[in-house]
Design a protein around this motif. Structure first.
Motif, PDB file in Angstrom:
ATOM      1  N   LYS A  67     -27.528 -11.307  43.301  1.00  0.00           N
ATOM      2  CA  LYS A  67     -27.447 -12.249  44.419  1.00  0.00           C
ATOM      3  C   LYS A  67     -26.989 -13.621  43.908  1.00  0.00           C
ATOM      4  CE  LYS A  67     -29.969 -14.885  47.805  1.00  0.00           C
ATOM      5  NZ  LYS A  67     -31.239 -15.323  48.360  1.00  0.00           N
ATOM      6  N   ASP A 100     -32.466 -12.651  53.995  1.00  0.00           N
ATOM      7  CA  ASP A 100     -31.808 -11.715  53.073  1.00  0.00           C
ATOM      8  C   ASP A 100     -31.755 -10.272  53.574  1.00  0.00           C
ATOM      9  OD1 ASP A 100     -31.042 -13.594  51.257  1.00  0.00           O
ATOM     10  OD2 ASP A 100     -32.655 -13.215  49.832  1.00  0.00           O
ATOM     11  N   SER A 120     -32.904 -23.063  60.288  1.00  0.00           N
ATOM     12  CA  SER A 120     -33.100 -21.719  59.722  1.00  0.00           C
ATOM     13  C   SER A 120     -34.538 -21.461  59.281  1.00  0.00           C
ATOM     14  CB  SER A 120     -32.165 -21.503  58.530  1.00  0.00           C
ATOM     15  OG  SER A 120     -30.826 -21.459  58.964  1.00  0.00           O
ATOM     16  N   ALA A 121     -35.152 -22.443  58.640  1.00  0.00           N
ATOM     17  CA  ALA A 121     -36.487 -22.222  58.050  1.00  0.00           C
ATOM     18  C   ALA A 121     -37.540 -21.932  59.114  1.00  0.00           C
ATOM     19  CB  ALA A 121     -36.893 -23.426  57.210  1.00  0.00           C
ATOM     20  N   ARG A 159     -25.815 -20.854  47.309  1.00  0.00           N
ATOM     21  CA  ARG A 159     -26.466 -21.868  46.475  1.00  0.00           C
ATOM     22  C   ARG A 159     -25.812 -21.932  45.096  1.00  0.00           C
ATOM     23  NH1 ARG A 159     -30.818 -21.635  48.736  1.00  0.00           N
ATOM     24  NH2 ARG A 159     -31.164 -19.499  48.065  1.00  0.00           N
ATOM     25  N   PHE A 172     -35.577 -13.541  50.024  1.00  0.00           N
ATOM     26  CA  PHE A 172     -36.444 -14.264  50.961  1.00  0.00           C
ATOM     27  C   PHE A 172     -35.643 -14.545  52.234  1.00  0.00           C
ATOM     28  CE2 PHE A 172     -34.812 -18.662  50.899  1.00  0.00           C
ATOM     29  CZ  PHE A 172     -33.924 -18.568  49.846  1.00  0.00           C
ATOM     30  N   GLY A 173     -36.287 -15.196  53.181  1.00  0.00           N
ATOM     31  CA  GLY A 173     -35.609 -15.638  54.414  1.00  0.00           C
ATOM     32  C   GLY A 173     -34.870 -14.498  55.116  1.00  0.00           C
ATOM     33  N   GLY A 176     -28.719 -23.146  54.992  1.00  0.00           N
ATOM     34  CA  GLY A 176     -29.036 -22.481  56.252  1.00  0.00           C
ATOM     35  C   GLY A 176     -28.060 -21.359  56.528  1.00  0.00           C
ATOM     36  N   ASP A 190     -30.904 -30.297  47.658  1.00  0.00           N
ATOM     37  CA  ASP A 190     -30.089 -29.295  48.324  1.00  0.00           C
ATOM     38  C   ASP A 190     -30.639 -29.009  49.710  1.00  0.00           C
ATOM     39  OD1 ASP A 190     -32.394 -27.840  47.680  1.00  0.00           O
ATOM     40  OD2 ASP A 190     -31.282 -25.971  47.578  1.00  0.00           O
ATOM     41  N   ASP A 191     -29.791 -28.490  50.563  1.00  0.00           N
ATOM     42  CA  ASP A 191     -30.254 -27.994  51.854  1.00  0.00           C
ATOM     43  C   ASP A 191     -29.351 -26.830  52.235  1.00  0.00           C
ATOM     44  OD1 ASP A 191     -32.409 -28.773  53.787  1.00  0.00           O
ATOM     45  OD2 ASP A 191     -30.759 -28.482  55.181  1.00  0.00           O
ATOM     46  N   PHE A 224     -23.915 -18.072  54.988  1.00  0.00           N
ATOM     47  CA  PHE A 224     -24.919 -18.964  54.418  1.00  0.00           C
ATOM     48  C   PHE A 224     -24.191 -20.169  53.847  1.00  0.00           C
ATOM     49  CE2 PHE A 224     -27.923 -15.294  53.740  1.00  0.00           C
ATOM     50  CZ  PHE A 224     -29.002 -15.852  54.401  1.00  0.00           C
TER      51      PHE A 224
HETATM   52  P1  IMP Z   1     -33.385 -24.344  52.186  1.00  0.00           P
HETATM   53  O1  IMP Z   1     -32.829 -25.606  52.741  1.00  0.00           O
HETATM   54  O2  IMP Z   1     -32.650 -23.867  50.959  1.00  0.00           O
HETATM   55  O3  IMP Z   1     -34.876 -24.405  51.960  1.00  0.00           O
HETATM   56  O4  IMP Z   1     -33.125 -23.200  53.250  1.00  0.00           O
HETATM   57  C1  IMP Z   1     -33.596 -23.316  54.595  1.00  0.00           C
HETATM   58  C2  IMP Z   1     -33.780 -21.940  55.194  1.00  0.00           C
HETATM   59  O5  IMP Z   1     -32.524 -21.240  55.234  1.00  0.00           O
HETATM   60  C3  IMP Z   1     -34.696 -21.017  54.385  1.00  0.00           C
HETATM   61  O6  IMP Z   1     -36.048 -21.220  54.721  1.00  0.00           O
HETATM   62  C4  IMP Z   1     -34.204 -19.640  54.820  1.00  0.00           C
HETATM   63  O7  IMP Z   1     -34.735 -19.290  56.080  1.00  0.00           O
HETATM   64  C5  IMP Z   1     -32.710 -19.861  54.970  1.00  0.00           C
HETATM   65  N1  IMP Z   1     -32.037 -19.543  53.684  1.00  0.00           N
HETATM   66  C6  IMP Z   1     -31.464 -20.417  52.837  1.00  0.00           C
HETATM   67  N2  IMP Z   1     -30.960 -19.769  51.755  1.00  0.00           N
HETATM   68  C7  IMP Z   1     -31.237 -18.463  51.943  1.00  0.00           C
HETATM   69  C8  IMP Z   1     -30.977 -17.293  51.163  1.00  0.00           C
HETATM   70  O8  IMP Z   1     -30.419 -17.316  50.057  1.00  0.00           O
HETATM   71  N3  IMP Z   1     -31.416 -16.135  51.696  1.00  0.00           N
HETATM   72  C9  IMP Z   1     -32.046 -16.048  52.897  1.00  0.00           C
HETATM   73  N4  IMP Z   1     -32.332 -17.095  53.650  1.00  0.00           N
HETATM   74  C10 IMP Z   1     -31.921 -18.313  53.179  1.00  0.00           C
END
Ligand code: IMP
Length: 193
Positions: free
Chosen positions: A171, A151, A85-86, A177, A148-149, A71, A68-69, A115
């Motif tokens: 959530k 949120d 995003s990360a 996701r 996280f991130g 942002g 998965d990916d 998202f």
């Molecule tokens: P990943 O590809 O799922 O690892 O997401 C990449 C980046 O997007 C994460 O490091 C977060 O900064 C942001 N992100 C993805 N999903 C979420 C979420 O559900 N809540 C908050 N930030 C998210």
């Protein structure tokens, strides 16, 4: 019973996905299949990175798998931070990423964002992609301590709380996701019928 490797090193995601997948599938980790390298994520798009990770596992290990990916895409910033995003602020520090985002949006009344998650499944050598989105608004300051991130600054449309103010179950009931995952599971379940 279908065996699938989930191409992630994120324990939180592994638990979430294993919970939703139920008993019809055996989920293997990257470690289980002997994959210890960092998976490539250099395509420049969320869809491309999701594909790259799943393709890497299939090509090098021959294991049916999914990746998965995700942002955050902000309308007023032409889709930024998106695939970045990360590490939007140059580090993986969520607080710094939020700080940069709020600074860029300061004074802007268009707070629309979404998202996005893309799952890529490689089954019997064939690739399938499943996308999930949730639309909302970026607040002017963080609220809540969960998740996280991004949120604490993301409030889904129709809600009066941010993702960081919701329980994990709440959530997960509406997240990008889980929406993408629900589509992938529906597809997988058809394969075992
Ligand atoms: P990943 O590809 O799922 O690892 O997401 C990449 C980046 O997007 C994460 O490091 C977060 O900064 C942001 N992100 C993805 N999903 C979420 C979420 O559900 N809540 C908050 N930030 C998210």
């Amino acid at each position: 019973m279908i065996e699938l490797c989930f191409a992630t090193n994120n324990k939180y995601k592994l638990d979430e996905v294993s919970d939703q997948l139920g008993n019809s599938f055996i989920i293997k980790t990257l470690r289980d299949i002997g994959c210890t390298v960092e998976l490539p994520e250099t395509s420049g798009t969320i869809t491309g990175n999701s594909r790259q990770k799943a393709d890497y596992v299939w090509t090098h290990f021959g294991t049916p798998c999914f990746a998965d990916d995700s942002g955050l895409e902000v309308e007023a910033l032409n889709g930024e931070p998106g695939v970045d995003s990360a590490h939007y602020s140059g580090s993986r520090d969520a607080e710094k990423n939020i700080e940069k985002l709020l600074k860029k949006l300061a004074g802007n009344s268009n707070r629309k964002a979404q998202f996005v998650t893309v799952f890529t499944l490689v089954l019997h050598g064939v690739e399938h992609q499943f996308e999930g989105r949730i639309e909302g608004q970026i607040l002017t300051e963080p609220k809540g301590i969960g998740g996280f991130g991004y949120d604490p600054v993301f409030q889904p449309d129709g809600q009066n709380r941010t993702f960081a103010e919701m329980s994990v179950e709440e959530k997960n009931g509406m997240s990008h996701r889980s929406r993408a995952l629900t589509k992938m599971i529906a597809y997988l379940e058809k394969q075992v019928d």
